[in-house]
Write a protein that holds these residues in place. Structure first.
Motif, PDB file in Angstrom:
ATOM      1  N   ARG A  88       0.857  -1.179   0.000  1.00 49.11           N
ATOM      2  CA  ARG A  88       0.000   0.000   0.000  1.00 49.11           C
ATOM      3  C   ARG A  88       0.900   1.239   0.000  1.00 49.11           C
ATOM      4  N   ALA A  89       0.742   2.081  -1.018  1.00 47.44           N
ATOM      5  CA  ALA A  89       1.537   3.302  -1.138  1.00 47.44           C
ATOM      6  C   ALA A  89       1.179   4.271  -0.018  1.00 47.44           C
ATOM      7  N   PRO A  90       2.040   5.252   0.270  1.00 46.23           N
ATOM      8  CA  PRO A  90       1.746   6.225   1.325  1.00 46.23           C
ATOM      9  C   PRO A  90       0.425   6.962   1.116  1.00 46.23           C
ATOM     10  N   ASP A  91      -0.017   7.134  -0.132  1.00 47.59           N
ATOM     11  CA  ASP A  91      -1.283   7.823  -0.388  1.00 47.59           C
ATOM     12  C   ASP A  91      -2.483   6.904  -0.223  1.00 47.59           C
ATOM     13  N   GLY A  92      -2.246   5.620   0.044  1.00 46.48           N
ATOM     14  CA  GLY A  92      -3.323   4.667   0.272  1.00 46.48           C
ATOM     15  C   GLY A  92      -3.630   3.751  -0.894  1.00 46.48           C
ATOM     16  N   THR A  93      -3.060   4.015  -2.064  1.00 43.93           N
ATOM     17  CA  THR A  93      -3.310   3.175  -3.235  1.00 43.93           C
ATOM     18  C   THR A  93      -2.652   1.816  -3.063  1.00 43.93           C
ATOM     19  N   ILE A  94      -3.381   0.768  -3.414  1.00 48.75           N
ATOM     20  CA  ILE A  94      -2.883  -0.599  -3.292  1.00 48.75           C
ATOM     21  C   ILE A  94      -2.268  -1.050  -4.608  1.00 48.75           C
ATOM     22  N   TRP A  95      -1.054  -1.616  -4.528  1.00 48.17           N
ATOM     23  CA  TRP A  95      -0.324  -2.100  -5.692  1.00 48.17           C
ATOM     24  C   TRP A  95       0.011  -3.578  -5.525  1.00 48.17           C
ATOM     25  N   LYS A  96      -0.315  -4.349  -6.537  1.00 48.87           N
ATOM     26  CA  LYS A  96       0.059  -5.758  -6.586  1.00 48.87           C
ATOM     27  C   LYS A  96       1.155  -5.915  -7.631  1.00 48.87           C
ATOM     28  N   ILE A  97       2.246  -6.577  -7.277  1.00 46.33           N
ATOM     29  CA  ILE A  97       3.329  -6.833  -8.222  1.00 46.33           C
ATOM     30  C   ILE A  97       3.463  -8.342  -8.349  1.00 46.33           C
ATOM     31  N   ALA A  98       3.384  -8.852  -9.582  1.00 44.70           N
ATOM     32  CA  ALA A  98       3.334 -10.301  -9.743  1.00 44.70           C
ATOM     33  C   ALA A  98       3.962 -10.758 -11.054  1.00 44.70           C
ATOM     34  N   THR A  99       4.342 -12.024 -11.067  1.00 47.51           N
ATOM     35  CA  THR A  99       4.837 -12.687 -12.268  1.00 47.51           C
ATOM     36  C   THR A  99       4.284 -14.103 -12.309  1.00 47.51           C
ATOM     37  N   SER A 100       4.129 -14.627 -13.517  1.00 46.37           N
ATOM     38  CA  SER A 100       3.679 -16.018 -13.656  1.00 46.37           C
ATOM     39  C   SER A 100       4.843 -16.993 -13.503  1.00 46.37           C
ATOM     40  N   GLN A 101       6.067 -16.461 -13.494  1.00 48.00           N
ATOM     41  CA  GLN A 101       7.258 -17.296 -13.343  1.00 48.00           C
ATOM     42  C   GLN A 101       7.542 -17.571 -11.867  1.00 48.00           C
ATOM     43  N   LYS A 102       8.004 -18.766 -11.562  1.00 48.71           N
ATOM     44  CA  LYS A 102       8.319 -19.123 -10.180  1.00 48.71           C
ATOM     45  C   LYS A 102       9.826 -19.139  -9.909  1.00 48.71           C
ATOM     46  N   LYS A 103      10.629 -19.047 -10.989  1.00 46.12           N
ATOM     47  CA  LYS A 103      12.085 -19.042 -10.837  1.00 46.12           C
ATOM     48  C   LYS A 103      12.681 -17.963 -11.731  1.00 46.12           C
ATOM     49  N   ASP A 104      13.790 -17.383 -11.276  1.00 45.28           N
ATOM     50  CA  ASP A 104      14.504 -16.403 -12.074  1.00 45.28           C
ATOM     51  C   ASP A 104      15.227 -17.086 -13.233  1.00 45.28           C
ATOM     52  N   LYS A 105      15.293 -16.392 -14.356  1.00 43.83           N
ATOM     53  CA  LYS A 105      16.011 -16.916 -15.524  1.00 43.83           C
ATOM     54  C   LYS A 105      17.351 -16.225 -15.715  1.00 43.83           C
ATOM     55  N   GLY A 106      17.652 -15.277 -14.824  1.00 48.60           N
ATOM     56  CA  GLY A 106      18.884 -14.521 -14.932  1.00 48.60           C
ATOM     57  C   GLY A 106      18.661 -13.093 -14.486  1.00 48.60           C
ATOM     58  N   PRO A 107      19.665 -12.237 -14.605  1.00 46.91           N
ATOM     59  CA  PRO A 107      19.509 -10.831 -14.216  1.00 46.91           C
ATOM     60  C   PRO A 107      18.389 -10.176 -15.034  1.00 46.91           C
ATOM     61  N   ALA A 108      17.654  -9.268 -14.389  1.00 46.94           N
ATOM     62  CA  ALA A 108      16.559  -8.580 -15.074  1.00 46.94           C
ATOM     63  C   ALA A 108      16.426  -7.175 -14.529  1.00 46.94           C
ATOM     64  N   ALA A 109      16.112  -6.236 -15.411  1.00 45.62           N
ATOM     65  CA  ALA A 109      15.952  -4.838 -15.006  1.00 45.62           C
ATOM     66  C   ALA A 109      14.649  -4.648 -14.244  1.00 45.62           C
ATOM     67  N   LEU A 110      14.604  -3.580 -13.444  1.00 45.98           N
ATOM     68  CA  LEU A 110      13.409  -3.265 -12.669  1.00 45.98           C
ATOM     69  C   LEU A 110      12.413  -2.532 -13.575  1.00 45.98           C
ATOM     70  N   THR A 111      11.760  -3.293 -14.421  1.00 45.01           N
ATOM     71  CA  THR A 111      10.754  -2.771 -15.342  1.00 45.01           C
ATOM     72  C   THR A 111       9.549  -3.698 -15.318  1.00 45.01           C
ATOM     73  N   PHE A 112       8.391  -3.168 -15.730  1.00 40.21           N
ATOM     74  CA  PHE A 112       7.192  -4.008 -15.761  1.00 40.21           C
ATOM     75  C   PHE A 112       6.730  -4.203 -17.203  1.00 40.21           C
ATOM     76  N   ASP A 113       6.057  -5.325 -17.420  1.00 36.59           N
ATOM     77  CA  ASP A 113       5.556  -5.656 -18.758  1.00 36.59           C
ATOM     78  C   ASP A 113       4.203  -5.006 -19.023  1.00 36.59           C
ATOM     79  N   SER A 114       3.378  -4.918 -17.997  1.00 38.56           N
ATOM     80  CA  SER A 114       2.061  -4.313 -18.173  1.00 38.56           C
ATOM     81  C   SER A 114       1.529  -3.810 -16.839  1.00 38.56           C
ATOM     82  N   MET A 115       0.614  -2.838 -16.916  1.00 39.85           N
ATOM     83  CA  MET A 115      -0.060  -2.307 -15.739  1.00 39.85           C
ATOM     84  C   MET A 115      -1.558  -2.492 -15.927  1.00 39.85           C
ATOM     85  N   VAL A 116      -2.208  -3.030 -14.918  1.00 39.39           N
ATOM     86  CA  VAL A 116      -3.646  -3.281 -14.987  1.00 39.39           C
ATOM     87  C   VAL A 116      -4.341  -2.562 -13.844  1.00 39.39           C
ATOM     88  N   LEU A 117      -5.384  -1.806 -14.165  1.00 39.89           N
ATOM     89  CA  LEU A 117      -6.230  -1.179 -13.156  1.00 39.89           C
ATOM     90  C   LEU A 117      -7.406  -2.106 -12.897  1.00 39.89           C
TER      91      LEU A 117
END
Length: 212
Positions: free
Chosen positions: A87-116
């Motif tokens: 929950r962000a300081p302003d009260g907005t709730i954010w879910k961060i998720a992936t369908s992968q259960k294991k890392d495949k290697g180094p990855a940048a801090l970026t997202f593939d999609s955002m869903v409201l």
């Protein structure tokens, strides 16, 4: 109207919120507007970031907490993948998720999609409302979940049962007052069956304040 054109969060302190969303890496995707309209409990919506692998989930959660967020659900494995909720300081709730259960290697801090995710009292009724407004359905699972088509670089709009959404993000379903969320799209202002407000077109919002 064929997609969600803008996403504005109404916050008590736009300057503080701006710092959070900039650190969290979402400064270019979320608009902010000053507002002191009362609200309590669950606001009826959540935002979800889909990322590439578990280490990216952990990175976003760590960045969010470092910028003042609180953890509602620690990042963990589940049958569908790996994810956590903050929950962000302003009260907005954010879910961060992936369908992968294991890392495949180094990855940048970026997202593939955002869903409201909008919590609907009646998903089928809200689906008919938005289809009538010109949105095209991309995915539909009966009366449980609906996702509308969106540009690849935009924010995807989806409907979830309100109670199910509250359970998914780890908060009580009760809440009163403003959603503190304003959406943009189409040629006229309107309010959907669950009270979410839309403004006409892709109006520019001053991220530093004003309005209410």
């Amino acid at each position: 109207m064929n997609s969600l054109a803008s996403l504005t969060l109404e916050v008590a302190d736009p300057t503080a919120a701006d710092r959070f969303y900039t650190v969290f890496g979402l400064g270019a995707h979320v608009r902010l507007r000053a507002c002191d309209t009362p609200t309590t409990g669950f606001r009826g919506f959540a935002l979800s970031l889909t990322v590439s692998q578990p280490s990216v989930v952990d990175g976003y959660v760590e960045a969010a907490v470092g910028a003042g967020a609180t953890v509602l659900k620690p990042a963990a494995k589940s049958f569908w993948g790996y994810g956590g909720v903050v929950r962000a300081p302003d009260g907005t709730i954010w879910k961060i998720a992936t369908s992968q259960k294991k890392d495949k290697g180094p990855a940048a801090l970026t997202f593939d999609s955002m869903v409201l995710l909008l919590g609907a009292d009646d998903v089928s009724e809200s689906k008919r409302f938005y289809v009538g407004r010109g949105l095209a359905v991309a995915k539909s699972f009966g009366s449980k979940y609906v996702q509308f088509e969106a540009p690849s670089d935009g924010v995807t709009l989806a409907l979830y049962g309100r109670r199910t959404l509250a359970k998914e993000v780890g908060v009580p379903v009760d809440g009163t007052g403003s959603h503190r969320l304003v959406l943009g799209g189409g040629e006229e202002a309107f309010t959907d069956p669950d009270g979410f407000a839309w403004e006409a077109g892709d109006r520019s919002a001053d991220r530093g304040g004003g309005g209410g």
